[in-house]
Write a protein that holds these residues in place. Structure first.
Motif, PDB file in Angstrom:
ATOM      1  N   GLU A   1       0.742  -1.082   0.067  1.00  0.00           N
ATOM      2  CA  GLU A   1      -0.109  -0.075  -0.060  1.00  0.00           C
ATOM      3  C   GLU A   1       0.781   1.147   0.058  1.00  0.00           C
ATOM      4  O   GLU A   1       1.915   1.431   0.480  1.00  0.00           O
ATOM      5  CB  GLU A   1      -0.957   0.067   1.127  1.00  0.00           C
ATOM      6  CG  GLU A   1      -2.015  -0.934   1.235  1.00  0.00           C
ATOM      7  CD  GLU A   1      -3.162  -0.697   0.472  1.00  0.00           C
ATOM      8  OE1 GLU A   1      -3.242   0.475   0.373  1.00  0.00           O
ATOM      9  OE2 GLU A   1      -3.897  -1.761  -0.018  1.00  0.00           O
TER      10      GLU A   1
ATOM     11  N   ASP B   1      -8.592  -7.516   6.336  1.00  0.00           N
ATOM     12  CA  ASP B   1      -7.320  -7.174   6.250  1.00  0.00           C
ATOM     13  C   ASP B   1      -6.852  -7.519   7.673  1.00  0.00           C
ATOM     14  O   ASP B   1      -7.490  -7.219   8.780  1.00  0.00           O
ATOM     15  CB  ASP B   1      -7.174  -5.760   6.147  1.00  0.00           C
ATOM     16  CG  ASP B   1      -7.650  -5.175   4.601  1.00  0.00           C
ATOM     17  OD1 ASP B   1      -7.684  -6.021   3.955  1.00  0.00           O
ATOM     18  OD2 ASP B   1      -7.745  -4.004   4.595  1.00  0.00           O
TER      19      ASP B   1
ATOM     20  N   ALA C   1     -13.898  -0.306   9.112  1.00  0.00           N
ATOM     21  CA  ALA C   1     -12.539   0.377   8.884  1.00  0.00           C
ATOM     22  C   ALA C   1     -11.625   0.695  10.377  1.00  0.00           C
ATOM     23  O   ALA C   1     -12.419   0.855  11.212  1.00  0.00           O
ATOM     24  CB  ALA C   1     -12.899   1.944   8.287  1.00  0.00           C
ATOM     25  N   ARG C   2     -10.419   0.331   9.948  1.00  0.00           N
ATOM     26  CA  ARG C   2      -9.622   0.540  11.404  1.00  0.00           C
ATOM     27  C   ARG C   2      -8.197   1.420  11.072  1.00  0.00           C
ATOM     28  O   ARG C   2      -8.068   1.421   9.658  1.00  0.00           O
ATOM     29  CB  ARG C   2      -9.169  -0.818  11.666  1.00  0.00           C
ATOM     30  CG  ARG C   2     -10.167  -1.635  12.230  1.00  0.00           C
ATOM     31  CD  ARG C   2      -9.801  -3.194  12.827  1.00  0.00           C
ATOM     32  NE  ARG C   2      -9.049  -3.912  11.645  1.00  0.00           N
ATOM     33  CZ  ARG C   2      -9.536  -4.619  10.875  1.00  0.00           C
ATOM     34  NH1 ARG C   2     -10.734  -4.693  10.580  1.00  0.00           N
ATOM     35  NH2 ARG C   2      -8.916  -5.277   9.990  1.00  0.00           N
ATOM     36  N   SER C   3      -7.504   2.130  11.858  1.00  0.00           N
ATOM     37  CA  SER C   3      -6.472   2.406  11.616  1.00  0.00           C
ATOM     38  C   SER C   3      -5.546   2.408  12.799  1.00  0.00           C
ATOM     39  O   SER C   3      -6.154   2.227  13.873  1.00  0.00           O
ATOM     40  CB  SER C   3      -6.672   3.975  11.361  1.00  0.00           C
ATOM     41  OG  SER C   3      -6.933   4.892  12.602  1.00  0.00           O
ATOM     42  N   GLY C   4      -4.206   2.314  12.629  1.00  0.00           N
ATOM     43  CA  GLY C   4      -3.276   1.809  13.723  1.00  0.00           C
ATOM     44  C   GLY C   4      -2.046   2.006  13.216  1.00  0.00           C
ATOM     45  O   GLY C   4      -1.645   1.981  12.139  1.00  0.00           O
TER      46      GLY C   4
ATOM     47  N   THR D   1       0.644   7.092   3.092  1.00  0.00           N
ATOM     48  CA  THR D   1       0.095   8.395   2.881  1.00  0.00           C
ATOM     49  C   THR D   1       0.092   9.366   3.966  1.00  0.00           C
ATOM     50  O   THR D   1      -0.253  10.561   3.971  1.00  0.00           O
ATOM     51  CB  THR D   1      -1.607   8.366   2.501  1.00  0.00           C
ATOM     52  OG1 THR D   1      -2.296   7.547   3.732  1.00  0.00           O
ATOM     53  CG2 THR D   1      -1.726   7.452   1.245  1.00  0.00           C
ATOM     54  N   GLU D   2       0.690   8.950   5.115  1.00  0.00           N
ATOM     55  CA  GLU D   2       0.871   9.804   6.484  1.00  0.00           C
ATOM     56  C   GLU D   2       2.192  10.045   6.630  1.00  0.00           C
ATOM     57  O   GLU D   2       3.099   9.205   6.047  1.00  0.00           O
ATOM     58  CB  GLU D   2       0.043   8.527   7.605  1.00  0.00           C
ATOM     59  CG  GLU D   2      -1.170   8.223   7.586  1.00  0.00           C
ATOM     60  CD  GLU D   2      -2.149   9.390   7.801  1.00  0.00           C
ATOM     61  OE1 GLU D   2      -1.594  10.500   8.393  1.00  0.00           O
ATOM     62  OE2 GLU D   2      -3.204   9.373   7.202  1.00  0.00           O
TER      63      GLU D   2
ATOM     64  N   ILE E   1       0.639   5.253  10.538  1.00  0.00           N
ATOM     65  CA  ILE E   1      -0.669   4.958  10.880  1.00  0.00           C
ATOM     66  C   ILE E   1      -1.148   4.422   9.438  1.00  0.00           C
ATOM     67  O   ILE E   1      -1.122   5.165   8.572  1.00  0.00           O
ATOM     68  CB  ILE E   1      -1.561   5.980  11.353  1.00  0.00           C
ATOM     69  CG1 ILE E   1      -0.901   6.812  12.436  1.00  0.00           C
ATOM     70  CG2 ILE E   1      -2.816   5.932  11.496  1.00  0.00           C
ATOM     71  CD1 ILE E   1      -0.770   5.809  13.625  1.00  0.00           C
ATOM     72  N   ALA E   2      -1.490   3.321   9.475  1.00  0.00           N
ATOM     73  CA  ALA E   2      -2.189   2.465   8.460  1.00  0.00           C
ATOM     74  C   ALA E   2      -3.624   2.146   8.425  1.00  0.00           C
ATOM     75  O   ALA E   2      -3.877   2.156   9.525  1.00  0.00           O
ATOM     76  CB  ALA E   2      -1.361   1.226   8.292  1.00  0.00           C
ATOM     77  N   GLN E   3      -4.250   2.191   7.373  1.00  0.00           N
ATOM     78  CA  GLN E   3      -5.717   1.996   7.323  1.00  0.00           C
ATOM     79  C   GLN E   3      -5.935   0.649   7.056  1.00  0.00           C
ATOM     80  O   GLN E   3      -5.342   0.126   6.163  1.00  0.00           O
ATOM     81  CB  GLN E   3      -6.411   3.011   6.261  1.00  0.00           C
ATOM     82  CG  GLN E   3      -5.931   4.546   6.516  1.00  0.00           C
ATOM     83  CD  GLN E   3      -6.517   4.937   7.884  1.00  0.00           C
ATOM     84  OE1 GLN E   3      -7.498   4.652   8.376  1.00  0.00           O
ATOM     85  NE2 GLN E   3      -5.580   5.841   8.368  1.00  0.00           N
ATOM     86  N   SER E   4      -7.002  -0.010   7.504  1.00  0.00           N
ATOM     87  CA  SER E   4      -7.252  -1.277   6.963  1.00  0.00           C
ATOM     88  C   SER E   4      -8.878  -1.570   7.196  1.00  0.00           C
ATOM     89  O   SER E   4      -9.337  -0.886   8.001  1.00  0.00           O
ATOM     90  CB  SER E   4      -6.587  -2.501   7.833  1.00  0.00           C
ATOM     91  OG  SER E   4      -6.652  -2.415   9.302  1.00  0.00           O
TER      92      SER E   4
END
Length: 126
Positions: A29, A54, A88-91, A32-33, A47-50
């Motif tokens: 991926e 995922d 949707a999650r981010s972490g 973007t952060e 920080i990644a979005q999933s």
């Protein structure tokens, strides 16, 4: 493996494995952060979005004397018997460098784009 999945794997750099009809697809991926570097100058965090099926994102680092190339990898479960939640999650995703970052440039290995980096101890703006 179907022709469509094989083409997707070839075009995106994904890998596929099968077991009991379920498949896992790992894809790279774009980052973007802003990248945060820890106080010891060796741990990089994004920080990644999933979401859905995922798994947690993994951050990989490849180092040279002048650059650090980061790759953000996400693995997704797919298949006819796999049910994915609509969430949707981010972490955080972290990579530990062999040597301190110092003045090296950080780039996204997937896009080739130079990434903004800030110190974990920085407050407020950039």
């Amino acid at each position: 493996m179907s022709v469509t999945v094989a083409a997707l794997v070839a075009l995106t750099g994904c890998s596929v494995s099968t077991a009991s009809g379920a498949k896992t697809v790992t894809r790279n991926e774009a980052i973007t952060e802003t990248v945060t570097v820890s106080g010891d100058d060796r741990t990089l965090t994004v920080i990644a979005q999933s979401g859905g099926c995922d798994g947690p994102a993994h951050l990989r680092a490849s180092e040279t004397l002048t650059r650090v190339h980061l790759t953000l990898q996400v693995t997704t479960r797919t298949g006819p018997d796999v049910v994915c939640p609509a969430d949707a999650r981010s972490g955080p995703a972290r990579a530990t460098l062999h040597a301190a970052l110092g003045s090296r440039t950080v780039t996204d290995a997937t896009t080739g784009r130079r990434l903004a980096v800030r110190s974990h101890t920085a407050r407020g703006g950039n």
